[in-house]
Scaffold this motif. Structure first.
Motif, short mmCIF file in Angstrom:
data_model
loop_
_atom_site.label_atom_id
_atom_site.label_comp_id
_atom_site.label_asym_id
_atom_site.label_seq_id
_atom_site.Cartn_x
_atom_site.Cartn_y
_atom_site.Cartn_z
N ASP A 137 0.83 -1.21 0.00
CA ASP A 137 0.00 0.00 0.00
C ASP A 137 0.86 1.26 0.00
OD1 ASP A 137 -2.26 -1.57 0.01
OD2 ASP A 137 -2.71 -1.26 2.14
N ILE A 138 1.92 1.25 0.79
CA ILE A 138 2.82 2.40 0.85
C ILE A 138 3.48 2.63 -0.51
CG2 ILE A 138 5.02 3.21 1.82
CD1 ILE A 138 4.06 1.91 4.49
N LEU A 139 3.94 1.55 -1.14
CA LEU A 139 4.56 1.69 -2.46
C LEU A 139 3.56 2.24 -3.48
CD1 LEU A 139 6.71 -1.54 -2.78
CD2 LEU A 139 7.52 0.81 -2.75
N GLU A 140 2.34 1.77 -3.44
CA GLU A 140 1.32 2.27 -4.36
C GLU A 140 1.07 3.76 -4.15
OE1 GLU A 140 -2.32 0.02 -4.60
OE2 GLU A 140 -1.20 -1.86 -4.51
N LYS A 141 0.99 4.17 -2.90
CA LYS A 141 0.75 5.59 -2.60
C LYS A 141 1.94 6.44 -3.04
CE LYS A 141 -3.21 4.86 -0.78
NZ LYS A 141 -4.36 4.97 -1.63
N LYS A 142 3.14 5.95 -2.81
CA LYS A 142 4.33 6.69 -3.25
C LYS A 142 4.34 6.82 -4.76
CE LYS A 142 7.52 5.60 0.50
NZ LYS A 142 8.75 4.87 0.86
N ARG A 143 3.99 5.76 -5.46
CA ARG A 143 3.95 5.79 -6.92
C ARG A 143 2.92 6.79 -7.40
NH1 ARG A 143 2.02 0.53 -8.81
NH2 ARG A 143 0.05 1.42 -8.24
N ASP A 144 1.74 6.77 -6.80
CA ASP A 144 0.69 7.70 -7.19
C ASP A 144 1.10 9.15 -6.96
OD1 ASP A 144 -0.82 5.50 -7.87
OD2 ASP A 144 -2.08 5.57 -6.08
N LEU A 145 1.70 9.41 -5.80
CA LEU A 145 2.16 10.77 -5.49
C LEU A 145 3.24 11.23 -6.45
CD1 LEU A 145 2.30 10.79 -1.60
CD2 LEU A 145 0.82 12.19 -3.05
N LEU A 146 4.17 10.36 -6.73
CA LEU A 146 5.26 10.71 -7.64
C LEU A 146 4.72 11.01 -9.04
CD1 LEU A 146 8.32 11.03 -7.73
CD2 LEU A 146 8.48 8.62 -8.32
N HIS A 147 3.78 10.21 -9.46
CA HIS A 147 3.19 10.41 -10.78
C HIS A 147 2.44 11.75 -10.84
CE1 HIS A 147 1.65 9.39 -14.68
NE2 HIS A 147 0.41 9.56 -14.27
N GLN A 170 7.10 12.74 -15.10
CA GLN A 170 7.94 11.61 -15.46
C GLN A 170 7.16 10.59 -16.27
OE1 GLN A 170 9.26 10.59 -11.54
NE2 GLN A 170 11.18 11.70 -11.81
N ASN A 171 7.92 9.78 -16.98
CA ASN A 171 7.37 8.72 -17.81
C ASN A 171 6.62 7.71 -16.93
OD1 ASN A 171 7.01 6.36 -19.27
ND2 ASN A 171 8.95 6.54 -20.33
N PRO A 172 5.30 7.59 -17.12
CA PRO A 172 4.53 6.68 -16.26
C PRO A 172 4.96 5.22 -16.41
CG PRO A 172 3.11 7.69 -17.91
CD PRO A 172 4.45 8.31 -18.05
N LEU A 173 5.39 4.81 -17.61
CA LEU A 173 5.83 3.42 -17.80
C LEU A 173 7.14 3.16 -17.04
CD1 LEU A 173 5.02 2.86 -21.57
CD2 LEU A 173 3.75 2.04 -19.58
N ALA A 174 8.05 4.14 -17.08
CA ALA A 174 9.30 4.00 -16.34
C ALA A 174 9.03 3.96 -14.84
CB ALA A 174 10.26 5.13 -16.69
N LEU A 175 8.10 4.80 -14.39
CA LEU A 175 7.75 4.80 -12.96
C LEU A 175 7.13 3.47 -12.55
CD1 LEU A 175 6.29 8.37 -12.41
CD2 LEU A 175 8.49 7.46 -11.64
N GLU A 176 6.26 2.95 -13.41
CA GLU A 176 5.63 1.66 -13.11
C GLU A 176 6.70 0.57 -12.98
OE1 GLU A 176 2.68 -0.76 -12.00
OE2 GLU A 176 2.39 1.34 -12.47
N ARG A 177 7.65 0.56 -13.91
CA ARG A 177 8.74 -0.43 -13.85
C ARG A 177 9.57 -0.23 -12.59
NH1 ARG A 177 10.19 -5.44 -15.07
NH2 ARG A 177 12.41 -5.61 -15.47
N LEU A 178 9.83 1.02 -12.25
CA LEU A 178 10.60 1.33 -11.06
C LEU A 178 9.93 0.76 -9.81
CD1 LEU A 178 13.14 2.96 -10.15
CD2 LEU A 178 11.61 4.88 -9.78
#
Length: 117
Positions: free
Chosen positions: A27-37, A42-50
């Protein structure tokens, strides 16, 4: 008989706590990803891979082997992560260190690229 019941109950509670811990980390990783996006262009595909790499590397970090349930969690993230595990027939999935290092290097590279945007 009571000692056995206490041990079983303690083991069940420990398993539930491990599941809760993994769920919270996810859940924390998902929230961090959403906030960063949201905060960046940044490239959403690169962020998803990250974030995929981050999650699977956290699962396997500092481990010689993982359980089959951990393998299933990693493979659900991305089927490519099946290459990260070597199966020896003893119900354990050993971490393929070369693949781990390759994925870790990819993680570092993507993170560096995204930080430079």
């Amino acid at each position: 008989m009571e000692v056995c019941d206490i041990k079983t109950e303690s083991h069940q509670k420990l398993n539930e706590l491990e599941k809760s811990k993994y769920k919270l980390k996810s859940d924390i990783l998902e929230k961090k990803r959403d906030l960063l996006h949201i905060k960046t262009n940044q490239n959403p595909l690169a962020l998803e891979r990250l974030f995929e790499l981050s999650e699977v590397l956290q699962l396997t970090e500092q481990s010689e082997w993982v359980s089959s349930s951990m393998v299933m969690k990693a493979v659900r993230i991305n089927k490519e992560f099946l290459k990260l595990f070597d199966f020896k027939g003893d119900a354990k999935a050993y971490i393929n260190k070369e693949e781990f290092n390759r994925l870790h290097e990819e993680f570092i590279r993507i993170k560096f690229e995204q930080n430079n945007i």
